[in-house]
Design a protein around this motif. Structure first.
Motif, PDB file in Angstrom:
ATOM      1  N   SER A  99       0.854  -1.190   0.000  1.00  0.00           N
ATOM      2  CA  SER A  99       0.000   0.000   0.000  1.00  0.00           C
ATOM      3  C   SER A  99       0.890   1.241   0.000  1.00  0.00           C
ATOM      4  N   THR A 100       0.268   2.374  -0.228  1.00  0.00           N
ATOM      5  CA  THR A 100       1.005   3.638  -0.189  1.00  0.00           C
ATOM      6  C   THR A 100       1.566   3.875   1.205  1.00  0.00           C
ATOM      7  N   HIS A 101       0.746   3.710   2.214  1.00  0.00           N
ATOM      8  CA  HIS A 101       1.207   3.871   3.596  1.00  0.00           C
ATOM      9  C   HIS A 101       2.350   2.905   3.892  1.00  0.00           C
ATOM     10  N   GLY A 102       2.190   1.644   3.490  1.00  0.00           N
ATOM     11  CA  GLY A 102       3.233   0.653   3.715  1.00  0.00           C
ATOM     12  C   GLY A 102       4.537   1.016   3.030  1.00  0.00           C
ATOM     13  N   SER A 103       4.443   1.592   1.847  1.00  0.00           N
ATOM     14  CA  SER A 103       5.650   2.025   1.132  1.00  0.00           C
ATOM     15  C   SER A 103       6.389   3.089   1.913  1.00  0.00           C
ATOM     16  N   MET A 104       5.656   4.050   2.425  1.00  0.00           N
ATOM     17  CA  MET A 104       6.301   5.149   3.162  1.00  0.00           C
ATOM     18  C   MET A 104       6.959   4.637   4.437  1.00  0.00           C
ATOM     19  N   GLU A 105       6.322   3.724   5.108  1.00  0.00           N
ATOM     20  CA  GLU A 105       6.922   3.134   6.304  1.00  0.00           C
ATOM     21  C   GLU A 105       8.166   2.317   5.942  1.00  0.00           C
ATOM     22  N   ALA A 106       8.094   1.574   4.847  1.00  0.00           N
ATOM     23  CA  ALA A 106       9.183   0.669   4.476  1.00  0.00           C
ATOM     24  C   ALA A 106      10.422   1.400   3.954  1.00  0.00           C
ATOM     25  N   ILE A 107      10.261   2.598   3.406  1.00  0.00           N
ATOM     26  CA  ILE A 107      11.443   3.290   2.867  1.00  0.00           C
ATOM     27  C   ILE A 107      12.187   4.103   3.916  1.00  0.00           C
ATOM     28  N   ARG A 108      11.597   4.298   5.074  1.00  0.00           N
ATOM     29  CA  ARG A 108      12.246   5.104   6.106  1.00  0.00           C
ATOM     30  C   ARG A 108      13.684   4.663   6.395  1.00  0.00           C
ATOM     31  N   PRO A 109      13.958   3.360   6.602  1.00  0.00           N
ATOM     32  CA  PRO A 109      15.351   2.955   6.865  1.00  0.00           C
ATOM     33  C   PRO A 109      16.289   3.259   5.692  1.00  0.00           C
ATOM     34  N   VAL A 110      15.794   3.135   4.472  1.00  0.00           N
ATOM     35  CA  VAL A 110      16.616   3.443   3.297  1.00  0.00           C
ATOM     36  C   VAL A 110      16.972   4.928   3.294  1.00  0.00           C
ATOM     37  N   LEU A 111      15.984   5.769   3.577  1.00  0.00           N
ATOM     38  CA  LEU A 111      16.219   7.213   3.603  1.00  0.00           C
ATOM     39  C   LEU A 111      17.253   7.576   4.671  1.00  0.00           C
ATOM     40  N   ALA A 138       4.321  10.074   7.472  1.00  0.00           N
ATOM     41  CA  ALA A 138       5.208   8.969   7.861  1.00  0.00           C
ATOM     42  C   ALA A 138       6.683   9.360   7.899  1.00  0.00           C
ATOM     43  N   LEU A 139       7.059  10.372   7.127  1.00  0.00           N
ATOM     44  CA  LEU A 139       8.479  10.716   6.983  1.00  0.00           C
ATOM     45  C   LEU A 139       8.760  12.121   7.493  1.00  0.00           C
ATOM     46  N   GLN A 140       8.272  12.412   8.683  1.00  0.00           N
ATOM     47  CA  GLN A 140       8.458  13.746   9.251  1.00  0.00           C
ATOM     48  C   GLN A 140       9.942  14.056   9.372  1.00  0.00           C
ATOM     49  N   GLY A 141      10.282  15.296   9.060  1.00  0.00           N
ATOM     50  CA  GLY A 141      11.670  15.723   9.085  1.00  0.00           C
ATOM     51  C   GLY A 141      12.326  15.667   7.715  1.00  0.00           C
ATOM     52  N   ILE A 142      11.643  15.076   6.748  1.00  0.00           N
ATOM     53  CA  ILE A 142      12.140  15.015   5.371  1.00  0.00           C
ATOM     54  C   ILE A 142      11.267  15.930   4.527  1.00  0.00           C
ATOM     55  N   GLU A 143      11.893  16.770   3.727  1.00  0.00           N
ATOM     56  CA  GLU A 143      11.144  17.642   2.831  1.00  0.00           C
ATOM     57  C   GLU A 143      10.542  16.788   1.711  1.00  0.00           C
ATOM     58  N   ILE A 144       9.246  16.893   1.519  1.00  0.00           N
ATOM     59  CA  ILE A 144       8.525  16.103   0.522  1.00  0.00           C
ATOM     60  C   ILE A 144       8.053  17.026  -0.593  1.00  0.00           C
ATOM     61  N   VAL A 145       8.346  16.633  -1.831  1.00  0.00           N
ATOM     62  CA  VAL A 145       7.839  17.365  -2.993  1.00  0.00           C
ATOM     63  C   VAL A 145       7.072  16.400  -3.888  1.00  0.00           C
ATOM     64  N   SER A 146       6.132  16.937  -4.614  1.00  0.00           N
ATOM     65  CA  SER A 146       5.249  16.141  -5.456  1.00  0.00           C
ATOM     66  C   SER A 146       5.667  16.239  -6.919  1.00  0.00           C
ATOM     67  N   ARG A 147       5.865  15.085  -7.536  1.00  0.00           N
ATOM     68  CA  ARG A 147       6.234  15.023  -8.956  1.00  0.00           C
ATOM     69  C   ARG A 147       5.391  13.937  -9.628  1.00  0.00           C
ATOM     70  N   PRO A 148       4.204  14.289 -10.104  1.00  0.00           N
ATOM     71  CA  PRO A 148       3.349  13.279 -10.739  1.00  0.00           C
ATOM     72  C   PRO A 148       3.945  12.743 -12.040  1.00  0.00           C
ATOM     73  N   ALA A 149       3.562  11.527 -12.367  1.00  0.00           N
ATOM     74  CA  ALA A 149       3.988  10.911 -13.623  1.00  0.00           C
ATOM     75  C   ALA A 149       3.559  11.799 -14.785  1.00  0.00           C
ATOM     76  N   ASP A 150       4.507  11.987 -15.706  1.00  0.00           N
ATOM     77  CA  ASP A 150       4.232  12.838 -16.864  1.00  0.00           C
ATOM     78  C   ASP A 150       5.048  12.318 -18.039  1.00  0.00           C
ATOM     79  N   PRO A 151       4.411  11.954 -19.119  1.00  0.00           N
ATOM     80  CA  PRO A 151       2.969  12.025 -19.347  1.00  0.00           C
ATOM     81  C   PRO A 151       2.251  10.899 -18.609  1.00  0.00           C
ATOM     82  N   ALA A 152       0.981  11.106 -18.395  1.00  0.00           N
ATOM     83  CA  ALA A 152       0.159  10.118 -17.701  1.00  0.00           C
ATOM     84  C   ALA A 152      -1.040   9.761 -18.572  1.00  0.00           C
ATOM     85  N   GLY A 153      -1.471   8.532 -18.478  1.00  0.00           N
ATOM     86  CA  GLY A 153      -2.641   8.087 -19.227  1.00  0.00           C
ATOM     87  C   GLY A 153      -3.944   8.584 -18.638  1.00  0.00           C
ATOM     88  N   TRP A 154      -3.871   9.221 -17.484  1.00  0.00           N
ATOM     89  CA  TRP A 154      -5.068   9.739 -16.814  1.00  0.00           C
ATOM     90  C   TRP A 154      -5.013  11.255 -16.812  1.00  0.00           C
TER      91      TRP A 154
END
Length: 185
Positions: A99-111, A138-154
């Motif tokens: 899941s999205t939440h699970g991904s954010m939790e799982a990448i914390r050690p990598v970060l 989930a990743l407080q203390g890390i600056e988060i920026v949004s970069r959507p897929a481009d081009p996207a089929g939606w």
């Protein structure tokens, strides 16, 4: 009066605005890493992440996904990024999330291990708001920026005119509400 209220409510729903609200786009700028979220059967997210790397906007790609199959496993995303020109040594993976939440939790050690202080979240445009909110929670203390897929089929334009468009937007709002309820966003 009631008919007017119903007409106004329907007019608000049957515009592009509910779908556009889901899309979050930050100005391009260099960040330490990009996380590419699984659920990418057409590899739009992966190719956007690879492009960010190749343009020098990120130094590291982090692929997510613990589900089997193309676009759902970190391995499949990694393979596509390598074919696009990203060196294997610049790619990290987490292979347990579902899941999205699970991904954010799982990448914390990598970060933490990589010293990442700024992170671009790369996913489909309709998924950006929830993914960015989940990352910031989930990743407080890390600056988060949004970069959507481009081009996207939606696209948010005319989302209500097709079954797929309605399903995508309404499901995303339901998931967003669930994330807020759980405290994940």
């Amino acid at each position: 009066m009631t008919a007017t209220a119903v007409a106004l409510a329907l007019a608000a729903v049957f515009t592009d605005e509910p779908a556009r609200w889901l899309v979050v786009v930050d100005a391009p700028r260099p960040v330490d890493a990009a996380v590419v979220l699984a659920g990418d059967p057409d590899y739009e997210r992966t190719m956007t992440g690879a492009r960010l790397f190749l343009e020098g906007q990120v130094r590291l790609l982090i692929m997510t996904g613990g589900e089997p199959g193309p676009g759902d496993s970190a391995t499949s995303l990694r393979d596509v990024a390598i074919r696009a020109g990203v060196p294997p040594e610049r790619i990290r993976m987490e292979q347990v999330s579902r899941s999205t939440h699970g991904s954010m939790e799982a990448i914390r050690p990598v970060l933490e291990q990589e010293g990442v202080r700024s992170l671009a979240v790369v996913t489909s445009p309709y998924h950006q708001r929830r993914a960015v909110w989940a990352a910031r929670r989930a990743l407080q203390g890390i600056e988060i920026v949004s970069r959507p897929a481009d081009p996207a089929g939606w696209s948010p334009e005319g989302w209500w005119k097709t079954h797929r468009g309605r399903r995508t937007v309404l499901r995303e709002y339901a998931k967003l509400a669930y994330y807020v309820f759980r405290g994940w966003a």
